[in-house]
Every structure is written in structure tokens, then in C-alpha cells.
Design an enzyme around this catalytic site. Sequence first.
Site, PDB file in Angstrom:
ATOM      1  N   GLY A  89       0.829  -1.201   0.000  1.00  0.00           N
ATOM      2  CA  GLY A  89       0.000   0.000   0.000  1.00  0.00           C
ATOM      3  C   GLY A  89       0.863   1.250   0.000  1.00  0.00           C
ATOM      4  O   GLY A  89       0.511   2.275  -0.593  1.00  0.00           O
ATOM      5  N   SER A  90       1.991   1.174   0.683  1.00  0.00           N
ATOM      6  CA  SER A  90       2.913   2.313   0.705  1.00  0.00           C
ATOM      7  C   SER A  90       3.441   2.588  -0.699  1.00  0.00           C
ATOM      8  O   SER A  90       3.537   3.750  -1.130  1.00  0.00           O
ATOM      9  CB  SER A  90       4.085   2.022   1.648  1.00  0.00           C
ATOM     10  OG  SER A  90       3.602   1.724   2.932  1.00  0.00           O
ATOM     11  N   ASP A 196      -7.518   1.063   3.782  1.00  0.00           N
ATOM     12  CA  ASP A 196      -8.311   0.476   4.868  1.00  0.00           C
ATOM     13  C   ASP A 196      -9.792   0.466   4.530  1.00  0.00           C
ATOM     14  O   ASP A 196     -10.615   0.273   5.431  1.00  0.00           O
ATOM     15  CB  ASP A 196      -8.106   1.297   6.162  1.00  0.00           C
ATOM     16  CG  ASP A 196      -6.660   1.302   6.613  1.00  0.00           C
ATOM     17  OD1 ASP A 196      -5.918   0.403   6.206  1.00  0.00           O
ATOM     18  OD2 ASP A 196      -6.280   2.222   7.361  1.00  0.00           O
ATOM     19  N   SER A 217      -3.994  -1.567   0.045  1.00  0.00           N
ATOM     20  CA  SER A 217      -2.943  -2.404   0.635  1.00  0.00           C
ATOM     21  C   SER A 217      -3.481  -3.810   0.806  1.00  0.00           C
ATOM     22  O   SER A 217      -4.650  -3.988   1.176  1.00  0.00           O
ATOM     23  CB  SER A 217      -2.548  -1.854   2.009  1.00  0.00           C
ATOM     24  OG  SER A 217      -1.800  -2.843   2.722  1.00  0.00           O
ATOM     25  N   HIS A 222      -5.415  -6.200   6.123  1.00  0.00           N
ATOM     26  CA  HIS A 222      -6.401  -5.483   5.312  1.00  0.00           C
ATOM     27  C   HIS A 222      -7.538  -6.394   4.822  1.00  0.00           C
ATOM     28  O   HIS A 222      -7.551  -7.577   5.121  1.00  0.00           O
ATOM     29  CB  HIS A 222      -5.681  -4.771   4.170  1.00  0.00           C
ATOM     30  CG  HIS A 222      -4.759  -3.703   4.704  1.00  0.00           C
ATOM     31  ND1 HIS A 222      -5.073  -2.370   4.695  1.00  0.00           N
ATOM     32  CD2 HIS A 222      -3.568  -3.800   5.331  1.00  0.00           C
ATOM     33  CE1 HIS A 222      -4.095  -1.685   5.285  1.00  0.00           C
ATOM     34  NE2 HIS A 222      -3.175  -2.535   5.670  1.00  0.00           N
ATOM     35  N   ASN A 292      11.213   0.003  -8.842  1.00  0.00           N
ATOM     36  CA  ASN A 292      10.650  -1.309  -9.143  1.00  0.00           C
ATOM     37  C   ASN A 292       9.772  -1.689  -7.966  1.00  0.00           C
ATOM     38  O   ASN A 292      10.279  -2.032  -6.897  1.00  0.00           O
ATOM     39  CB  ASN A 292      11.736  -2.357  -9.367  1.00  0.00           C
ATOM     40  CG  ASN A 292      11.109  -3.731  -9.587  1.00  0.00           C
ATOM     41  OD1 ASN A 292       9.890  -3.888  -9.555  1.00  0.00           O
ATOM     42  ND2 ASN A 292      11.940  -4.734  -9.800  1.00  0.00           N
TER      43      ASN A 292
HETATM   44  C1  LIG Z   1      -4.260   4.137   5.458  1.00  0.00           C
HETATM   45  C2  LIG Z   1      -3.055   3.331   5.100  1.00  0.00           C
HETATM   46  N1  LIG Z   1      -2.317   3.706   4.045  1.00  0.00           N
HETATM   47  C3  LIG Z   1      -1.231   3.024   3.668  1.00  0.00           C
HETATM   48  C4  LIG Z   1      -0.833   1.897   4.336  1.00  0.00           C
HETATM   49  C5  LIG Z   1       0.401   1.170   3.899  1.00  0.00           C
HETATM   50  O1  LIG Z   1       0.149  -0.131   3.416  1.00  0.00           O
HETATM   51  P1  LIG Z   1       1.310  -1.224   3.415  1.00  0.00           P
HETATM   52  O2  LIG Z   1       1.488  -1.692   4.814  1.00  0.00           O
HETATM   53  O3  LIG Z   1       0.799  -2.303   2.516  1.00  0.00           O
HETATM   54  O4  LIG Z   1       2.532  -0.572   2.885  1.00  0.00           O
HETATM   55  C6  LIG Z   1      -1.550   1.462   5.441  1.00  0.00           C
HETATM   56  C7  LIG Z   1      -1.098   0.275   6.173  1.00  0.00           C
HETATM   57  O5  LIG Z   1      -1.735  -0.330   6.976  1.00  0.00           O
HETATM   58  C8  LIG Z   1      -2.692   2.198   5.839  1.00  0.00           C
HETATM   59  O6  LIG Z   1      -3.425   1.828   6.904  1.00  0.00           O
END
Ligand SMILES: Cc1ncc(COP(=O)(O)O)c(C=O)c1O
Length: 440
Positions: A89-90, A196, A217, A222, A292
Site C-alpha cells: 500500500g505504501s 483500509d 494495501s 487489510h 521497481n
Molecule cells: C491508510 C493506510 N495507508 C497506507 C498503508 C500502507 O500499506 P502497506 O502496509 O501495505 O505498505 C496502510 C497500512 O496499513 C494504511 O493503513
Amino acid sequence: MGDSDIEELRQSILARVAEYYDKAHNNRPFVPGQSTVHYAGRVYDETEIQNMVSAVLDFWLTAGPYAEQFEKQLGAFIGVREVVPVNSGSSANLVALTTLCSRQLPDGLRPGDEVIVPAVSFPTTVNPIIQNRLTPVFVDSCLGDLNLDVAQLEEALSPRTRALMFAHTLGNPADMDAVMAFVQRHNLFLVEDTCDALGSKWDGRMVGTFGELATLSFYPAHHITMGEGGAVYTDRPKLAKIARAVRDWGRDCWCGYDNPVNGKCGIRFEREVPGIPGFYDHRYFYSEIGYNLKLTDPQAAMGLAQLQKLPDFIRRRKENFAYLYEGLRPYSEFLMLPTWHPKADPSWFALPLLVRDEAPFMRHQLTRFLETNQVQTRLIFAGNILRQPAYQHIEHRVAGDLSNSDQVMRGGFFVGVYPGLDRPRLDYMLDTFGRFFKQL
Ligand SMILES: Cc1ncc(COP(=O)(O)O)c(C=O)c1O
């Protein structure tokens, strides 16, 4: 061995996998006080493992047939044309915002432009703003729905404001009528972090379909999981093409999964690139400063199995939320329970709670009690992110005093509603809260 023998062998391996799942995974006894009641977790059956084993037997490894199906089916579920799978998600947030900074967009974001974002955020909703040399402008959140305070948006505006980026907090849709009126009035880009909030709706419409781009994510906490994974989605093919380039090293190639020798463009080897003498193989033609951030096919294989379960997951999340909410209502003297807008239909990630400032205990006393009794809790991400050490030296602006963000940082936390919580676990959670309040 002929093809049919190989297929038979594959089927027998998959049958054994189902047997293994049944014996090794399919037994979740619950011993109150001893078994952990998780805040979230993966919910799966033999299909996820079979799909992954199948992908491993194919040994495709990088995004391939499963990823292609996943893109299509997730796009159909959300109702968008383009899904760009990534590895978290990041990464999705980074790709989405970087896409809007593309030089291929004449009106794209440029260094120094401002992006409005709530101070109560997950860090990687804010970080792409900083990473792209843009300036975050922080707004406060509301204590009820924990979403950005739309009443502060006008105050946050400056001539450099170009975009708004925020998460629908813990699955609770922000006031999209106010958000859309604001972004349309000022011609701003909107990126919705729906990491979320998969399945949450505003006025009958999926969140994530309002802005230019949205993100997901697939971390195990999730709504659906791939272990690690994520996606960017959009209705705009041009943005999706840029997002794929940003994800794939910055390369311009859009051959996708078919990958014909001469390229989908038909001129892979005869491509003329301004500034490069002669022809240059399109596969090595870079139009973006990329990364990447791709995912693998075994991950997508798991995601595909999870997608089939998604409608049921969403239903169970809503049911669990409603059950806990009713059970916690008697403690609203001490705990502020969440609110949601009449137009919001949240597909809850978790149940947020706010220990009131007047309560005769501190948040950490309650969360320590819950965790000592095996009920997991989590904080509302970074709280007021500007108070975190990493953000002390960032260039930024603030609208208002962020007093609610500070209160969320002081008193906010959440407990789980994920589909792995059955009635005995939910009752145990409520019983544990009850025991805490009884001893006050
Ligand atoms: C609102 C939100 N954005 C982004 C992320 C990031 O996702 P990831 O952990 O897959 O990088 C999260 C992670 O829980 C999140 O709660």
C-alpha cells in the site's frame, strides 16, 4: 510424461494441499484468556494455498497470468477501468502521487506545490508528498469519524495548493460531498488512500472512485491479503500508463502481459526517441523517474482467491463492528465511539475508540489491560504525525491548531472487527472491556 500425466500430478499435489490445510490450518480453538484475539489477520482456506502452489508449479514468478486476472476482477469489483498492482500500500501511495508529478502531464504537480493532508495519517500517506519534493499542508481531523475536517480545507488553501490526499480512516468514508465541492472549486487533484476502505461506499458509490487515483494495501491486516501487496486504481488510462511506468523502473513500455516480440506498439525496434540518435528498443525507453515496485504471481494468486471471499468479508466486518459497537455503547461515558455520515456505508477496517480526556484512566492503562488479557489493540497510526521524530524537520504548513489530532494521539486506539473474529472472541473482547471498567 505427457501433458495429461502432468496435469494429473498437479491435481494430486493440490488435493494433498487441501488435506494439509485441513489438518494443519483449519483448527482455531479459542481458549479465553490464552488465545490472542487479533486486531486483524489473514482469513483463508485451502484455495489460497492451492492457488499459490499452482503459481509456484507454473514457476512464472513475476507478475503473470494470475496478476492479469487479479487486475481484471478487482477492477470489476470496484468499477474502475485500470488496476495497477504493486508490492504494498505504501508503494501504491508513492506510485499514485509520483504519477501526478509526471512531466507527461502539462498541469502535473511540480516541486514546491502544496498537498493538503490530515495530520492524523498513516506515515506512508504523507511520505510520498515529501519524497516528491512537494509541501504537505496539515489539517485537523474530526473526533467522531476521525477523518479530515472538511471545514478547515478553505483555510489550508494557498496559491500553491494543487492536491488533496487522505485516507478514509479505518474504512469510514470522509464527507465526499464536501471534499468534491472543494477540489472542484479549486481545480485540485485528489488521491484517495483506500488501503483500509475496500468496499466502503459514499452515497452508494465506492470510495476511491472520486479522485484521480486511489490506493489499496493487501498486507494481512487489510480486507484482502497477498502477504505483502497493494494496488493503484483509476478510471483514467493515461494516468494508469504513467503509474505502470513509475512502478516498472520508469520505462515507457506498455506491452503488459502479452509482451509480443515486436511490442504492442509494433515498432519496438524502430522506435524513435527524441534526443537519442537512431532507433532505441522501446523496452529500454524511460519516460519517468521510476522504481521497481512490482508484485509476484504467487502473491496475485493468493489475492485472486481472496477476491472471491471479499463480499463475505465485508459483510462480516460490518456485522462484527455492529456487535462490538452495541456492546461498548454502555461505556460511552469513558470512550468516544465512532460516528459516520448518513451517506457513508463503511466497510470497517477496525473499531476506533477514543478515551475521553475526562475519563478516570489513561489510554495506556486500558490498552495494557486489554493486551495483557490477550486482546490486541493498535493506535490510530501516527497520531498527530508532526509530533513524530521523523517529521520534526520537514518543510510544511499547518492550518489550525491540530488540537483534535493531539487528542487522537492522546486517547485514540482501535480493536479488530476482521472476519476471523467469531462470536466467542467478540464476547471475550466485550467481557474484557467490562472487567476493566468494573475495577475502576
Ligand atoms: C491508510 C493506510 N495507508 C497506507 C498503508 C500502507 O500499506 P502497506 O502496509 O501495505 O505498505 C496502510 C497500512 O496499513 C494504511 O493503513
